[in-house]
Design a protein around this motif. Structure first.
Motif, PDB file in Angstrom:
ATOM      1  N   ILE A 192       5.486 -14.001  -4.651  1.00 26.64           N
ATOM      2  CA  ILE A 192       6.710 -13.322  -4.239  1.00 26.64           C
ATOM      3  C   ILE A 192       6.838 -13.330  -2.717  1.00 26.64           C
ATOM      4  CG2 ILE A 192       6.711 -11.819  -6.259  1.00 26.64           C
ATOM      5  CD1 ILE A 192       5.548  -9.630  -4.546  1.00 26.64           C
ATOM      6  N   ASP A 195       9.605  -9.533   1.485  1.00 28.29           N
ATOM      7  CA  ASP A 195      10.413  -8.344   1.239  1.00 28.29           C
ATOM      8  C   ASP A 195      10.112  -7.737  -0.135  1.00 28.29           C
ATOM      9  OD1 ASP A 195      11.568  -8.677   3.697  1.00 28.29           O
ATOM     10  OD2 ASP A 195      13.343  -9.699   2.936  1.00 28.29           O
ATOM     11  N   ARG A 196       9.944  -8.598  -1.130  1.00 25.44           N
ATOM     12  CA  ARG A 196       9.629  -8.094  -2.469  1.00 25.44           C
ATOM     13  C   ARG A 196       8.229  -7.496  -2.494  1.00 25.44           C
ATOM     14  NH1 ARG A 196      10.804  -5.531  -6.452  1.00 25.44           N
ATOM     15  NH2 ARG A 196      11.019  -6.373  -8.547  1.00 25.44           N
ATOM     16  N   GLU A 199       8.506  -4.049  -1.002  1.00 24.11           N
ATOM     17  CA  GLU A 199       9.146  -3.156  -1.957  1.00 24.11           C
ATOM     18  C   GLU A 199       8.187  -2.763  -3.068  1.00 24.11           C
ATOM     19  OE1 GLU A 199      12.961  -3.130  -5.033  1.00 24.11           O
ATOM     20  OE2 GLU A 199      12.711  -4.777  -3.597  1.00 24.11           O
TER      21      GLU A 199
END
Length: 342
Positions: A192, A195-196, A199
């Motif tokens: 991934i 940013d993911r 998060e």
């Protein structure tokens, strides 16, 4: 050859199996959400174990205090016993050294009657004194025996508790390390983006914990990192910022420029001393609550393309430019998460 997604699902399956989670349900859902749940569950489990360990530590500390008190009492009993041994020995020795001390019958002997009476009185006094001292010695001996037994029991119990506690601490550390390795390995296999990943690592439930701490004194473990190095926000604000930052990046081709985010109480004091009348009074700043940002990269200039974009789009993601920052003082760079009443 398996696709990256199938490899990711396999990784989820393996971690779920290791942690004892319901595999069948997790496999059919978003693997990232499954990973988030596992990370949150692992954190909760470790925190619970840590609290139990801290409780055991307190119990052990109380037991150690009791042991110290018992040993102190035992020392006093020993000292008192030693103190009465000396006069007891002296009295006994004196009775044997009295010339012609033959008890109450001495007055019928051929010696001086006065000396005989004095000797008899000494023997009687010695007997009475000896009786009292013997009783006291018996009491002290019993007390010493009881305290010695209690101290030995406490020492033995505490030694076992210390060993068990250390084993629990070591086990907790090993478990934390193992979970971290498993979850990190799983993240890598899922391939991934940054940013993911941010998060995924930011648990929204942390926001509730952060609210329990005073302004500017929120521990780092209850804050979430931003894409901008060294910057942090409260979990709910950070999760909203990730989305805002992604939208900004789609529009301008780069991350938002951040000069300040969560601000500790020490930093608030430092800035207030540099800018009295302009910075918030230490302990009242929204930076200290982890829900404010100071931006740059054009946003700091009112009327710029970047500032206008923020005014038009920030509220979609829960961010706003507070009304006071338009005039008192004028701070186009300052943005906050939530409503102005939050």
């Amino acid at each position: 050859m398996p696709t990256p997604r199938s490899a990711g699902l396999t990784a989820v399956f393996l971690v779920m199996t290791t942690l004892g989670a319901p595999v069948a349900q997790a496999a059919v859902k978003d693997p990232l959400e499954a990973l988030r749940r596992q990370a949150s569950a692992a954190r909760t489990q470790l925190e619970k174990a840590t609290k139990q360990m801290e409780s055991r530590k307190k119990d052990l500390a109380r037991s150690q205090d009791k042991l110290r008190t018992t040993l102190k009492d035992l020392g006093k009993a020993e000292a008192e016993l030693n103190r009465i041994r000396e006069p007891l020995a002296r009295l006994a020795n004196a009775s044997y050294q009295q010339p012609g001390a033959a008890g109450s019958m001495a007055i019928f002997g051929g010696g001086n009657v006065g000396d005989a009476l004095r000797a008899t009185a000494d023997v009687t006094h010695l007997a009475n004194g000896q009786d009292a001292l013997v009783r006291k010695a018996d009491e002290l001996q019993s007390r010493r025996s009881r305290l010695t037994s209690e101290a030995q029991e406490l020492q033995s119990k505490n030694a076992v508790e210390q060993t068990q506690l250390q084993q629990e601490i070591d086990g907790l550390k090993n478990k934390s390390t193992q979970l971290t390795k498993q979850l990190t390995s799983m993240l890598k296999k899922l391939r991934i983006d940054r940013d993911r990943r941010l998060e995924l690592g930011c648990d929204k439930d942390l926001a509730k914990n952060a609210r329990n701490f005073p302004n500017g004194l929120i521990p780092s473990k209850y804050l979430c990192p931003l894409p901008q190095k060294g910057e942090q926000l409260r979990a709910d604000a950070a999760l909203a910022f990730y989305k805002l930052n992604a939208a900004y990046k789609r529009r301008f081709g780069r991350d938002m420029c951040v000069t300040d985010s969560y601000r500790s109480l020490a930093d608030q004091n430092r800035i207030y001393s540099q800018r009295p009348g302009f910075a918030a009074v230490p302990g009242t700043s929204n930076h200290g609550r982890g829900q404010a940002l100071d931006l740059c990269g054009g946003v700091q200039s009112s009327g710029s393309t970047q500032f206008n974009w923020m005014e038009s789009n920030s509220k979609k993601y829960g961010w706003l430019h507070p009304s006071w920052a338009y005039s008192n003082p004028f701070e186009p760079w300052h943005w906050e998460y939530g409503t102005e009443e939050d």
